[in-house]
Design a protein around this motif. Structure first.
Motif, PDB file in Angstrom:
ATOM      1  N   PRO A  89      78.066 116.108  58.496  1.00  0.00           N
ATOM      2  CA  PRO A  89      77.510 117.147  59.366  1.00  0.00           C
ATOM      3  C   PRO A  89      77.244 118.418  58.582  1.00  0.00           C
ATOM      4  O   PRO A  89      77.909 118.708  57.591  1.00  0.00           O
ATOM      5  CB  PRO A  89      78.607 117.369  60.409  1.00  0.00           C
ATOM      6  CG  PRO A  89      79.790 116.615  59.973  1.00  0.00           C
ATOM      7  CD  PRO A  89      79.370 115.647  58.921  1.00  0.00           C
ATOM      8  N   GLY A  91      76.975 122.522  58.796  1.00  0.00           N
ATOM      9  CA  GLY A  91      77.320 123.673  59.630  1.00  0.00           C
ATOM     10  C   GLY A  91      76.169 124.668  59.719  1.00  0.00           C
ATOM     11  O   GLY A  91      76.287 125.697  60.340  1.00  0.00           O
ATOM     12  N   ASN A  92      75.042 124.349  59.083  1.00  0.00           N
ATOM     13  CA  ASN A  92      73.933 125.307  59.000  1.00  0.00           C
ATOM     14  C   ASN A  92      72.771 124.935  59.908  1.00  0.00           C
ATOM     15  O   ASN A  92      72.675 123.798  60.350  1.00  0.00           O
ATOM     16  CB  ASN A  92      73.413 125.365  57.561  1.00  0.00           C
ATOM     17  CG  ASN A  92      74.431 125.991  56.629  1.00  0.00           C
ATOM     18  OD1 ASN A  92      75.462 125.388  56.358  1.00  0.00           O
ATOM     19  ND2 ASN A  92      74.174 127.187  56.177  1.00  0.00           N
ATOM     20  N   ASN A  95      66.903 123.927  59.522  1.00  0.00           N
ATOM     21  CA  ASN A  95      65.872 124.084  58.497  1.00  0.00           C
ATOM     22  C   ASN A  95      66.356 124.927  57.316  1.00  0.00           C
ATOM     23  O   ASN A  95      65.572 125.488  56.586  1.00  0.00           O
ATOM     24  CB  ASN A  95      64.599 124.672  59.111  1.00  0.00           C
ATOM     25  CG  ASN A  95      64.873 126.010  59.762  1.00  0.00           C
ATOM     26  OD1 ASN A  95      65.990 126.504  59.736  1.00  0.00           O
ATOM     27  ND2 ASN A  95      63.837 126.581  60.353  1.00  0.00           N
ATOM     28  N   SER A  96      67.667 124.985  57.112  1.00  0.00           N
ATOM     29  CA  SER A  96      68.236 125.778  56.020  1.00  0.00           C
ATOM     30  C   SER A  96      67.885 125.169  54.672  1.00  0.00           C
ATOM     31  O   SER A  96      67.939 123.962  54.465  1.00  0.00           O
ATOM     32  CB  SER A  96      69.750 125.846  56.161  1.00  0.00           C
ATOM     33  OG  SER A  96      70.322 126.428  55.016  1.00  0.00           O
ATOM     34  N   ILE A  97      67.544 126.035  53.738  1.00  0.00           N
ATOM     35  CA  ILE A  97      67.253 125.576  52.384  1.00  0.00           C
ATOM     36  C   ILE A  97      68.411 125.916  51.448  1.00  0.00           C
ATOM     37  O   ILE A  97      68.575 125.321  50.386  1.00  0.00           O
ATOM     38  CB  ILE A  97      65.920 126.195  51.894  1.00  0.00           C
ATOM     39  CG1 ILE A  97      65.249 125.320  50.823  1.00  0.00           C
ATOM     40  CG2 ILE A  97      66.107 127.613  51.397  1.00  0.00           C
ATOM     41  CD1 ILE A  97      63.787 125.685  50.566  1.00  0.00           C
ATOM     42  N   ALA A  98      69.279 126.838  51.879  1.00  0.00           N
ATOM     43  CA  ALA A  98      70.386 127.271  51.020  1.00  0.00           C
ATOM     44  C   ALA A  98      71.341 126.113  50.720  1.00  0.00           C
ATOM     45  O   ALA A  98      71.705 125.852  49.575  1.00  0.00           O
ATOM     46  CB  ALA A  98      71.146 128.426  51.680  1.00  0.00           C
ATOM     47  N   ASP A 241      73.641 122.367  64.436  1.00  0.00           N
ATOM     48  CA  ASP A 241      74.990 122.925  64.268  1.00  0.00           C
ATOM     49  C   ASP A 241      75.760 123.002  65.583  1.00  0.00           C
ATOM     50  O   ASP A 241      76.740 123.728  65.700  1.00  0.00           O
ATOM     51  CB  ASP A 241      74.964 124.282  63.538  1.00  0.00           C
ATOM     52  CG  ASP A 241      73.868 125.204  64.033  1.00  0.00           C
ATOM     53  OD1 ASP A 241      72.927 124.719  64.682  1.00  0.00           O
ATOM     54  OD2 ASP A 241      73.963 126.399  63.772  1.00  0.00           O
ATOM     55  N   GLU A 242      75.363 122.191  66.544  1.00  0.00           N
ATOM     56  CA  GLU A 242      76.099 122.091  67.805  1.00  0.00           C
ATOM     57  C   GLU A 242      76.649 120.670  67.980  1.00  0.00           C
ATOM     58  O   GLU A 242      77.052 120.283  69.088  1.00  0.00           O
ATOM     59  CB  GLU A 242      75.166 122.465  68.977  1.00  0.00           C
ATOM     60  CG  GLU A 242      75.862 122.893  70.226  1.00  0.00           C
ATOM     61  CD  GLU A 242      74.875 123.324  71.317  1.00  0.00           C
ATOM     62  OE1 GLU A 242      75.254 124.179  72.127  1.00  0.00           O
ATOM     63  OE2 GLU A 242      73.745 122.811  71.365  1.00  0.00           O
TER      64      GLU A 242
END
Lengths: 304, 304, 304, 304
Positions: A89, A91-92, A95-98, A241-242
């Motif tokens: 899973p 936590g972000n 569409n996070s790229i970090a 993240d849900e």
């Protein structure tokens, strides 16, 4: 178990709560949808259909199609795929790229955007006409021709493609992308732009409630062991993240889309699709999640 | 289903694979344990016990006790608790402090260290003699006096308490910690230093397979709905940053500890405890995880 | 160069701009200070003092004292210190604990809280009566007894010590902390609670404008090479996550404190202290920064 | 000050230390360069040139050209530019995309890749023939036609463009990119592929040591105030995540490139360029940095 009565009660109670959210607005086609629509379709293992509300109205399934595309390559590639995408899973935000940078180009799971792009890329390597074959596959799962790619939705997605394009090139920088970025994105936006109704969507998920065998396609789609793994992935990663919250409150494997749809399964019992366009701040349909929570409360069972 | 035969087969196959890991070394008591020990105990809903290997040898349950302490306050506080601790999986190591800062002092879930400290803090606010009452509670769940707090383990944990002390003060800085940090840590290290055997541990988890009712305690421990939620939390968060992998490969709600133990449940079927001290790099017992994977393969069922 | 006229012009122009910010409120002693106070004191290399406004009013120098404590151990430890604390600017807030975790217990620089705690810890290892000796040192630099530790400020800091306590234990977990956390914090809060006026503060910084030699103490405080390095650190790290902005707009090495003070130097020319309690959102005095910007504009020179 | 003697001493001492690093290997043209080359050129404010070693050999200036492009738009756009790019040092590697996400598409400073892309984008909006005009500008600054774009280097950069392409699209997603990504990258790779010698490079930086006036171009390039700001930016951000270390050890504003070059200035005294291809792990030339450190030690002055 009188499923028809239960989903009608659920429908009624959700409507009475008058929950509000916000429809997705990043493309005009989603922004202009009638926000009051709400439908539930449940399909049991014998193929009986139970429906209420707008359960026969086609809607944009968006990310729910990522379960179908994963299934297509899961079957073909088996364990090799898991060197390219993880099963944890995130936590972000979806569409996070970090996170992709911290984990050196291996997406956390196949349902966040970066992971779904890897899946679509793998699919493009394997299939000659990927877009058509995705449609064919979902139609087969649903037992009838029901999928339509909405050209306006697809075009709009392409007009807002910068972030997904960045993800594609970033994956390529980590050598985790085999095909041309634009080609893969074309297939990706095509399957995100697919439309179908709750009832057909629930049918297309039926094999996941049935140890991998689809009664509508009349064949084993994936092995029993693979069906379990896809369900596990939906449970831990299916709601951005849900995911923890959904497992906690509802307790069913499922997948949501920004069109307001949710498809879920209760293994060995039924598959279900719920749709209502207004979303909570995590991007999941407020009415659909509430409906599924009430459903497992009423049934007094869930996965757990 | 012949559980005894199945767990013996599993035991045999795992032993033949000769999997190796590393015992925990941060305290001498865990570092000096005999790494070859391996036991499995399964308890069905009638209370029948099936065991193989070192299933009657007491070991340090460590973080597995976090399920017991969560249960104690879950029951008492209900939804109020969820303003202080979240229910989302963490992609970070169990003792990370960075995530706690990003999320402004609300731990991601009750099983990472920061979350477990909040739970123990809540427990200290509620109970007069928290350490003794945790022991009493677990003894009741197991149907007999079986818990022993190992004083050397507790002392060693306290000698390496800096990081947990930092977490405690950091939670206090965010006003998410009610009691004195040292007092709560004393209780925390006490319950992490508890020792019990696989068979007693499996019994103490039995209520989670049985809709909240313990046949050993002869009473409802938590409601059916709460039991489902605790199971959901174990599935999404019970194995540190390997939770997705465990759900994917095994598909049972469970909780691991750095002592090498894993306790898990198959709802409406059985609870199980497996123990072997050598850990993989994520801190989970290599043999225990393999054993549970083989078990659900042989049973051809899991949660999913 | 008529410094007196220039700082009077600067004072006037800043007052006319009527800049507003917010006084620090985390402790009552800072929250209740008269926000309209504003003073500038400039000291040239011959010891001539130029002052305007409230330049003789003692105020809480807070983090500015970190330059003094760094100087005390810089001199003694030389390069050994740089294994325990880095010299890179931090993009994060001054009290962030996340970055400390990512960089495995080595603070980014000696001016963020974690780094300053390492400096104070090193100081406690070296000096018998650290608090008294810090006062003595600053008094010597200023050429007279002028430092007073405000007991109410110190007590208030100790009442809000959770975050710094967490940082101390976290450093200890990484074995980058030698002394008792509470003892070091006592010294730390003592030097943060020191009060002195702009004129005395400017004098205490004079050696940094003068290749390490203090005309007030009549001796070399640090070598010319070390003075340059302390100035470099102030330029890159002296203003929390606004260091780049300050270098860009002002171009002088300096250090700010949440009491609203800023001390800075123009090497081979002068040292200067400016004080006004209202802070911008990064925690730096709005008037002091504006005054220094106008000053280097008027002088048509800065470091660059 | 006998600059010729000093740089010869510096050259000699660096050579005796036999420092080793690794040449950049991400493109073949840099990987195959003779690693033993080493040159120093110093230009004083009267235009006198002092040189030693390979100071007349052209090399790939790479990121050093980012100072030239920044100067071109700094002059034109003034403060408007600072809404699109920040001036704070970055603690992260030069090509990190994570930080860009956390800071919502505003790069930390104009010298990390994302920031330099914004600068090149602004330049493409302003100039008709940006690549030619960059060459013309640098030639003017150096007082002669000396810039050559190496077509093999440019082509190689384009063959490894995925990460920079991702950065471009990511900036576009945040609406901080005006032109076509491929077009801007073409200009970007062109200026990174420029070649010139130490002596010409030092001449092209001369205006930054001279309050903005170039004696080679015979005109004011930027105002005195802008020259100071560009120098401040180089000091705080010119050496990737080693900027603090360079300020601490050397104390001059400067900019490095992966070709092994460093250009720096001592305001009101001289500009200097040093080149040697072997890099430390942060991507800065080991010999060039050592040379500059020895230089400021011998001169007993730096910025500070």
């Amino acid at each position: 178990m009188d499923y028809q009565q239960i989903i009608e009660e659920v429908y009624q109670e959700v409507q009475e709560e008058n929950l509000r959210g916000k429809v997705a607005t990043y493309i005009p086609e989603l922004a202009s949808v009638n926000p009051d629509q709400f439908g539930i379709a449940l399909v049991d293992l014998e193929g009986n259909v139970f429906g209420v509300g707008d359960y026969q109205v086609p809607f944009s399934i968006q990310s729910i199609s990522k379960v179908h595309t994963l299934t297509m390559v899961f079957h073909v590639f088996k364990s090799k795929l898991w060197a390219r995408v993880n099963v944890e899973p995130s936590g972000n935000p979806f569409n996070s790229i970090a996170q992709l940078e911290y984990e050196k180009g291996i997406p956390r799971n196949p349902f966040i955007n970066a992971g779904a792009l890897v899946i679509t890329d793998a699919l493009c390597s394997k299939f000659e006409k990927p877009t058509a074959q995705i449609s064919d596959f979902i139609n087969e799962l649903a037992g009838k021709t029901c999928v339509r790619i909405n050209p306006e939705v697809k075009q709009s997605e392409q007009n807002h493609a910068e972030r997904n394009t960045a993800l594609g090139y970033f994956l390529k920088a980590y050598q985790n992308f085999e095909n041309d970025v634009e080609e893969v994105l074309d297939v990706y936006f095509s399957h995100c732009a697919m439309e179908m109704s709750c009832v057909d969507l629930a049918k297309s998920f039926s094999f996941l409630a049935n140890d991998g065998y689809s009664i509508f396609a009349n064949r084993e789609i994936v092995s029993e062991s693979h069906a379990r793994r896809i369900n596990a992935l939906m449970l831990t990663c299916g709601f951005y993240d849900e995911a923890g919250e959904f497992a906690f409150r509802v307790g069913l494997p499922g997948k949501s889309g920004v069109g307001g749809g949710v498809a879920a399964v209760m293994p060995h019992k039924f598959s279900i699709a719920v749709w209502s366009p207004e979303l909570n701040e995590k991007g999941n349909s407020v009415k659909a999640i509430k409906a599924l929570e009430l459903l497992t409360d009423k049934l007094s069972f869930s996965l757990f």
